[in-house]
Design an enzyme around this catalytic site. Structure first.
Site, PDB file in Angstrom:
ATOM      1  N   TYR A 260       1.163  -1.217   0.304  1.00  9.14           N
ATOM      2  CA  TYR A 260       0.070  -0.340   0.220  1.00  9.14           C
ATOM      3  C   TYR A 260       1.238   1.681  -0.264  1.00  9.14           C
ATOM      4  O   TYR A 260       1.632   1.711   1.077  1.00  9.14           O
ATOM      5  CB  TYR A 260      -0.821   0.353   0.977  1.00  9.14           C
ATOM      6  CG  TYR A 260      -1.630  -1.195   1.066  1.00  9.14           C
ATOM      7  CD1 TYR A 260      -2.305  -1.707   0.191  1.00  9.14           C
ATOM      8  CD2 TYR A 260      -2.306  -1.193   2.200  1.00  9.14           C
ATOM      9  CE1 TYR A 260      -2.867  -2.886   0.204  1.00  9.14           C
ATOM     10  CE2 TYR A 260      -3.293  -1.984   2.948  1.00  9.14           C
ATOM     11  CZ  TYR A 260      -3.726  -2.692   1.428  1.00  9.14           C
ATOM     12  OH  TYR A 260      -5.063  -4.442   1.575  1.00  9.14           O
TER      13      TYR A 260
ATOM     14  N   PRO B 257     -15.575  -4.471   1.971  1.00  7.41           N
ATOM     15  CA  PRO B 257     -17.056  -5.469   2.701  1.00  7.41           C
ATOM     16  C   PRO B 257     -18.596  -3.950   2.460  1.00  7.41           C
ATOM     17  O   PRO B 257     -19.005  -4.589   2.276  1.00  7.41           O
ATOM     18  CB  PRO B 257     -16.260  -4.957   4.226  1.00  7.41           C
ATOM     19  CG  PRO B 257     -15.059  -3.924   4.026  1.00  7.41           C
ATOM     20  CD  PRO B 257     -14.481  -4.169   3.004  1.00  7.41           C
TER      21      PRO B 257
END
Length: 289
Positions: A69, A215
């Protein structure tokens, strides 16, 4: 009217992760605190640091990141914001991708690379042992044994407390289990993508934490008039909160880690711990896909 944003994730249930201990099931994902395309510096580094600190202030004790990341930048921001870490805070990271540009992800599972990246994560996060190290992807060009063996060795050497995998099948989970205890599995899972249902069931049967990435993705269900939108209006919540509440109810091993670079969205997401789905709404959403 949304649920009270002062709601802390302490109200969410906990899970006891193998080799790691107890954490609250609603955590924070640190992918979005870097630049566009998960590449480079964030537009506002001070704001990213503030969001991370706010998450911990609100009771988050499980944060998920990865060496890729940025690359590197998410781990560096977490250390800048939170080190020395409060007792009980667990930071999970991942290795197994190399980055060649924005939105570009190349699996790389050579043992020496995984070891190098683990050593660098230790340095960036300023710890002697990583709380949880997950293999970001199994490199399909290499024998999984090479990848699983080096993870096992890193744990035996005390550089990693717990181990996990990301985006794997049940067969791959079972194979990895021959080399080390699998603490977590991180696969894509949400209201509209339940392709990892078998992996979730395996995780539940074997006491493995299941971390669903993406999610709150809900597609048309979250559009005005969609099923998720209707449920959110009835409950006085946001669509994201209802999506997270559904996940938390779906399984006791579910560990959503919604990520954001916005303090407002962070507080909204964590308030999902206080959203209670009635049986009829839960059944509606369960049947929606």
């Amino acid at each position: 009217m949304s649920p009270d944003n002062s709601q802390h994730p302490e109200s969410s249930a906990t899970i006891d992760l193998k080799d790691l201990g107890s954490v609250h099931r609603l955590g924070f994902g640190a992918m979005r605190i870097v630049g566009d395309g998960v590449w480079g510096e964030p537009a506002d580094r001070k704001a990213a640091i503030a969001v991370v600190r706010r998450a911990v202030e609100l009771g988050v004790d499980f944060i998920d990141t990865a060496d890729s990341y940025g690359p590197n930048i998410s781990e560096e921001i977490l250390a800048e914001a939170l080190h020395p870490y409060t007792e009980g805070l667990r930071i999970a990271t991942k290795v197994g991708f190399t980055r060649t540009g924005p939105h570009e992800w190349v699996p790389l599972g050579r043992a020496e690379y995984l070891r190098q990246q683990t050593e660098l994560s230790l340095r960036k996060l300023k710890v002697d042992a990583l709380d949880l190290l997950q293999l970001h992807r199994i490199d399909p060009k290499l024998d999984p044994e090479e990848q699983f063996t080096v993870l096992r060795d890193l744990q035996k050497e005390g550089k990693v407390k717990a181990l996990g995998l990301s985006q794997v099948s049940v067969a791959e989970l079972e194979e990895a289990g021959k080399y080390f205890t699998v603490s977590t599995v991180q696969n894509r899972y949400n209201l509209t993508d339940r392709s990892s249902e078998d992996v979730l069931n395996y995780a539940e049967e074997n006491g493995i934490g299941f971390i669903p990435w993406a999610p709150i993705s809900a597609g048309e269900l979250a559009q005005p008039g969609g099923l998720l939108d209707q449920a959110a209006r009835r409950l006085g919540a946001t669509t994201s909160q209802v999506a997270l509440a559904w996940l938390l109810r779906r399984s006791p091993v579910m560990m959503p880690i919604p990520g954001t670079s916005s303090a407002k969205h962070l507080e909204e997401n964590l308030a999902a711990a206080g959203v209670v789905l009635d049986d009829a709404t839960y059944a509606e959403l369960e049947a929606a896909h």
